[in-house]
Design an enzyme around this catalytic site. Structure first.
Site, PDB file in Angstrom:
ATOM      1  N   GLU A 266       0.815  -1.217   0.000  1.00  0.00           N
ATOM      2  CA  GLU A 266       0.000   0.000   0.000  1.00  0.00           C
ATOM      3  C   GLU A 266       0.850   1.270   0.000  1.00  0.00           C
ATOM      4  O   GLU A 266       0.842   2.049   0.962  1.00  0.00           O
ATOM      5  CB  GLU A 266      -0.981  -0.032   1.170  1.00  0.00           C
ATOM      6  N   GLU A 368      -4.397  -9.209  -1.134  1.00  0.00           N
ATOM      7  CA  GLU A 368      -4.911  -9.003   0.225  1.00  0.00           C
ATOM      8  C   GLU A 368      -6.409  -8.783   0.194  1.00  0.00           C
ATOM      9  O   GLU A 368      -6.927  -8.011  -0.612  1.00  0.00           O
ATOM     10  CB  GLU A 368      -4.223  -7.808   0.900  1.00  0.00           C
TER      11      GLU A 368
END
Length: 542
Positions: A266, A368
């Site tokens: 991220e 994820e």
């Protein structure tokens, strides 16, 4: 007699634990009032998903594996193909979905399914009695379980750790001479990974992702937020590349070879969780000037190692890909694009399709996913929640296999484009509160551990994942199909041809009503079954 503390006595206790785990093919249900049931595993019983009653070697037989909101878990039955002459016309009001398999249309090749060996997950696994600890990993990675064949390993701590840490907290140690794996790696993550590799009948493809550099290397001087100090080409970007490669080398020294890594988890994050921000431009330059040369120097060449970019939500795929891949050196080394599921219901799924069409030579992996992450609208752990299971199935089918719905007279849809090749879940196991998490960022997981009671619970999500991972092995190829269906019928599906020459068709019926399914295969004829309301079925035939 045994002394209470003698090694022989301890070995006997361990042996008794192993013996007590009785293989039970039936789910032992428990209802927590969340709409469906969980299956309970403890030292006296645990359900087993080894399917020795499947008849996929018989050409005219279809094996059906069914799980339902009403409580069925991997329920097995068989049907046979019939000739077209036996087809009965349905009534006008009947809810139906009519599928025609087309083997001539070959799509993407599957890499696999897996979960993440976070600190929290492996701490929870380790909190169980040893035999049950092993059983939980077997539930994911052995042929008695979901047959996962992938795993994600965080580089250092994440929000799913019990503390904020990195592998070198010594300010000014620019040569990383004091770099060392943590106790979390040595005591929890690595033993779990090694046992998963041991019980898996196929190689487990492991990849790493970093969350944050040590705080002395960052502008925020904190494990949360900020960027690397300086600019690409500078000291701290070089050290960060060294740091990542030191992690790969440390694991390799302990006989764990990683298949790949992402450039960072991220990179658009800049807030309260373990995070470190990169723009598309700084990620490109970091890869070009530092990480890729360092990887190549240590033998992690592009033909042996998979480096992936993005590793965040789908709205960032194209902004990162277009910048990072505009450098030919970086583009030639980077193997693929990783992405997360968290805003897949908000942003158009065409993003995935557009990227997979534009970058056809790249891998696309969902790396994820978890439920219970949005605290404004949902609780973290919801034991027995079937809606969350359906969300998993919807994401795997609609996003990963990029099924585009082309409504024609509101009655049919066609597969138009290929999608991702892998789907990797987040924490393998969490506690009954959805942690531990040092910042209390609790979420749900397919398996929830109740260490106090010496048991764990398999959520509906666990079984839904198995409807894909267990029957669509690595190197399966997605095949085409055409569908006609009744109006307001939201059933969705995907189909694969496996290396064993089986067809695996997965159908999700999220409707509150039953639906008649008819599947046509030109080779054998057709078969028909009733899809129960709120159910998922996997159909396998030779």
């Amino acid at each position: 007699m045994f002394s209470l503390y003698s090694s022989s006595y301890i070995k006997l206790l361990i042996l008794i634990q192993v013996i007590l785990i009785v293989v039970s093919r039936e789910c032992i249900p428990r209802d927590f009032g969340k709409g469906s049931i969980v299956c309970v595993c403890n030292v006296t019983h645990c359900d087993d998903l080894k399917l020795d009653r499947m008849k996929t070697n018989e050409a005219d037989t279809v094996t059906i594996v069914e799980s339902t909101k009403s409580g069925k878990r991997f329920y097995l039955k068989n049907v046979s193909f019939k000739s077209a002459a036996h087809f009965k016309q349905r009534t006008h009001s009947q809810n139906y979905i009519d599928v025609t398999i087309d083997r001539t249309k070959k799509k993407q090749t599957l890499i696999g399914f897996g979960g993440s060996f976070t600190d929290s997950a492996t701490i929870n696994i380790k909190s169980l009695p040893q035999a049950l600890e092993q059983r939980l990993i077997e539930d994911y990675y052995s042929e008695n379980g979901l047959e996962y064949n992938m795993g994600r390993i965080p580089i250092g701590g994440t929000d799913f750790s019990t503390r904020a840490y990195a592998y070198n907290e010594f300010d000014g140690d620019y040569n990383l001479t004091r770099f060392a794996l943590s106790n979390e790696d040595l005591e929890f993550k690595i033993p779990a990974v090694k046992y998963a590799e041991k019980v898996s009948k196929q190689p487990v493809l492991l990849f790493a992702s970093s969350w944050s550099a040590p705080k002395w290397m960052k502008t925020s001087r904190n494990i949360c937020g900020g960027t690397l100090r300086g600019k690409p080409g500078g000291r701290f970007y070089k050290i960060w590349a060294d740091y990542n490669v030191k992690f790969l080398e440390a694991y390799r020294s302990l006989n764990i070879t990683l298949w790949g890594m992402t450039a960072g988890n991220e990179p658009t994050q800049d807030y309260y969780i373990n995070s470190m921000n990169f723009s598309p431009e700084t990620q490109r330059d970091f890869l070009k000037l530092h990480l890729i040369p360092k990887l190549e120097q240590h033998g992690y060449t592009a033909d042996k190692f998979k480096l992936m970019i993005v590793d965040t939500n789908i709205q960032h795929i194209m902004p990162f890909a277009e910048v990072v891949f505009n450098d030919s050196y970086v583009e030639s080394y980077v193997s693929g694009i990783a992405f997360h599921w968290y805003f897949n219901r908000i942003f158009s799924l065409n993003v995935v399709t557009e990227a997979s069409e534009k970058y056809r030579d790249k891998l696309f992996l969902s790396t994820e996913a978890c439920a219970g992450w949005n605290k404004e609208i949902e609780e973290a752990v919801s034991l027995g929640n079937w809606t969350r299971a359906e969300a998993y199935a919807f994401d795997i089918i609609q996003v990963q296999f990029a099924i585009q719905i082309d409504l024609i007279a509101l009655s049919n849809f066609k597969v138009l484009n290929h999608g991702a090749q892998a789907w990797v879940d987040w924490n393998l196991a969490l506690d009954i509160d959805g942690g531990p998490s040092w910042i209390n960022n609790t979420v749900d997981a397919p398996i929830i551990v109740n260490a106090e009671h010496g048991e764990y619970y398999k959520n509906p999500m666990f079984y839904v994942l198995g409807h894909f991972s267990k029957f669509i092995p690595r190197s399966s190829v997605r095949i085409g199909f055409e569908v006609q269906k009744s109006i307001l019928n939201n059933a969705i599906l995907t189909a694969f041809e496996t290396p064993q020459n089986n067809i695996a068709l997965v159908v999700l019926n999220p409707n509150e009503f039953d639906v008649e399914l008819v599947v046509r295969d030109a080779k054998y004829g057709f078969f028909s079954v009733e899809l129960l309301a709120n159910s998922i079925q996997t159909f396998i035939w030779k």
